[in-house]
Scaffold this active site. Structure first.
Site, short mmCIF file in Angstrom:
data_model
loop_
_atom_site.label_atom_id
_atom_site.label_comp_id
_atom_site.label_asym_id
_atom_site.label_seq_id
_atom_site.Cartn_x
_atom_site.Cartn_y
_atom_site.Cartn_z
N THR A 84 1.39 -1.45 0.19
CA THR A 84 0.23 0.19 -0.01
C THR A 84 0.89 1.22 -0.03
OG1 THR A 84 -2.09 -0.57 1.14
CG2 THR A 84 -1.77 0.93 1.56
N ASN B 228 4.94 -0.96 3.95
CA ASN B 228 4.29 0.10 5.18
C ASN B 228 4.55 -0.15 6.11
OD1 ASN B 228 2.12 -0.57 2.91
ND2 ASN B 228 1.04 -2.15 3.65
N ASP C 159 -8.84 -3.83 -0.24
CA ASP C 159 -8.20 -4.84 0.58
C ASP C 159 -9.01 -5.18 1.14
OD1 ASP C 159 -5.27 -5.05 0.24
OD2 ASP C 159 -5.52 -3.94 1.97
N HIS D 290 -8.22 -9.86 2.03
CA HIS D 290 -7.34 -10.36 2.99
C HIS D 290 -8.66 -11.60 3.78
CE1 HIS D 290 -3.22 -7.57 2.45
NE2 HIS D 290 -4.39 -6.85 3.06
N ASP E 170 -3.57 0.12 -5.67
CA ASP E 170 -2.13 0.21 -5.47
C ASP E 170 -1.32 -1.08 -5.72
OD1 ASP E 170 -4.08 -0.85 -3.60
OD2 ASP E 170 -2.50 -0.44 -1.93
N HIS F 56 -1.34 -9.99 -0.65
CA HIS F 56 -0.47 -9.18 -2.18
C HIS F 56 1.35 -9.07 -1.63
CE1 HIS F 56 -1.27 -5.22 0.12
NE2 HIS F 56 -2.30 -6.10 0.64
#
Length: 434
Positions: free
Chosen positions: A70, A91, A194, A198, A241, A347
């Site tokens: 991200t 991140n 996102d 997840h 992203d 990711h």
């Protein structure tokens, strides 16, 4: 005298330059939906996104930078720089010497993580007389050489990401910034799809539901633009992203546990290995080759010495990255000592994998309609945004050549004509007589 008249006209244009530029320059809204994989709209009914493809431009997909995380990816979009240049290499904010590790949400206001000499678009635009705002966008909450974004809202740690009512309120707020306060650039971030990717995986029905929610939000955005009379003055870019892939777990596969191949306590002094498919390791002095050799025996991953990272990754010149970088094969999470990772989707994998590709849509007065673009790297969004805002870009790694075919025309000659058209009629008549 003729020269005196020319001089008067030139002085008038210079004195009123900001006024005329504000009339001729269209505004820009950049929206990022975190983790929106390039094909998420292909198994869901998305009438508003489909209409955008007719009314604007669509790329088949875009390729995020390495790293497909991200903060690194968002900062590449807003700076036009590769990760090795802007140095937001994870991140988490970390210090491999002190073993500092700061969670992602807490990192959003830590300027020392973001401010590395590369200026994001907000600051570059402000330095050229524009008003900018960041609504939850990563990097917006930092100071850059003492400069901050004109208006900033930072996402709180416990912020719910899927509240559709709030999504609409955010759009209403942004539209009022444009229409009532004359902001030129606003970046707006949403944390979905996102989170659901997840928690439940990219193939779960709830992921499809959140895509439908995003589609409704796009419809609401267009209605709000009309209410605020912004259709002819606001360009909108919608992107993301990174993508998302299903995490491979037992009993289908043997999950990766790094301690089975490497004595972490004996051979390493710092590591982040329980964070998806991307890992970093600092070997103890003199043990780099031993660490590299041990990790090379582990399955379902590729280990690199930083000095030997492929140039196409644009990571090898980073000063922040530790000496050893690990990239797991698609879908394999890296676990350091125990299998503690509960995510069903993730990711952080190689940006060449199709599951890591993401979306690009754009519409507005400067974009073509019903135009399908070939894929391109997200690094090229930055010079496109500078062209739309009619500002001089800061040094960057992208190229307008890649995206200029998305636009109706290049802005330079049009800007001159628009400015001249706004001169008082008396001056134009005088100029014509001469």
């Amino acid at each position: 005298p003729l020269n005196l008249i020319y001089l008067c006209i030139s002085l008038y244009i210079i004195v009123n330059k900001q006024k005329y530029c504000s009339y001729s320059r269209n505004k820009l809204l950049l929206i990022s939906f975190d983790g929106f994989r390039w094909d998420y709209d292909q198994d869901v009914d998305t009438p508003n996104l489909d209409q955008l493809a007719l009314d604007g431009v669509k790329a088949k997909y875009i390729t995020p930078p390495m790293l497909t995380m991200t903060s690194p990816s968002h900062f590449t979009t807003i700076t036009g720089r590769w990760v090795e240049d802007h140095e937001v290499v994870h991140n988490m904010m970390f210090n491999s010497t002190t073993n500092l590790k700061v969670p992602h949400k807490q990192t959003l206001t830590r300027s020392e993580w973001w401010d590395n000499g590369v200026l994001p678009l907000w600051i570059t635009a402000q330095n050229q007389g524009l008003k900018t705002a960041s609504f939850h966008y990563p990097g917006g909450g930092a100071n850059y050489s003492g400069q901050s974004v004109n208006r900033v809202l930072v996402e709180e740690s416990n912020h719910p990401d899927d509240n559709e009512t709030e999504w609409r309120q955010n759009i209403d707020q942004v539209m009022s910034w444009f229409s009532e306060e004359d902001f030129h650039l606003v970046t707006l971030y949403y944390g979905e799809p996102d989170n659901v990717g997840h928690a439940k995986g990219p193939d779960h029905p709830d992921r499809k539901k959140i895509i439908q929610q995003i589609d409704r939000t796009i419809g609401y955005l267009r209605e709000a633009m009309s209410r605020h009379h912004l259709n002819d003055r606001l360009n909108v870019i919608i992107t993301s992203d990174h993508g998302m892939t299903t995490v491979k777990k037992r009993p289908q596969v043997d999950e990766i546990i790094i301690r089975d191949y490497l004595n972490l306590l004996k051979l390493t002094s710092f590591e982040i290995l329980d964070y998806g498919g991307f890992g970093i390791v600092t070997p103890r002095p003199g043990r780099e080759q031993e660490v590299f050799d041990a990790l090379s025996n582990a399955p379902n991953l590729t280990v690199y010495k930083k000095s030997q990272i492929p140039e196409s990754f644009h990571l090898g010149k980073s000063e922040r990255l530790p000496p050893i970088v690990i990239i797991a094969d698609l879908g394999f999470n890296l676990n350091s000592r125990l299998i503690v990772y509960v995510n069903k989707g993730d990711h952080g994998f190689h940006n060449g994998e199709m599951d890591m590709k993401t979306i690009f849509r754009a519409f507005g007065p400067d974009f073509k309609s019903n135009f399908l673009s070939e894929p391109f790297d997200s690094i090229h969004i930055y010079p496109l945004m500078c062209e739309l805002l009619q500002i001089d870009p800061a040094p960057h790694n992208g190229s307008l050549v890649v995206t200029k075919n998305l636009l109706l025309q290049s802005g330079g000659s049009q800007r001159t004509r628009l400015s001249l058209a706004l001169l008082p009629l008396s001056m134009l008549l005088m100029f014509t007589v001469l």
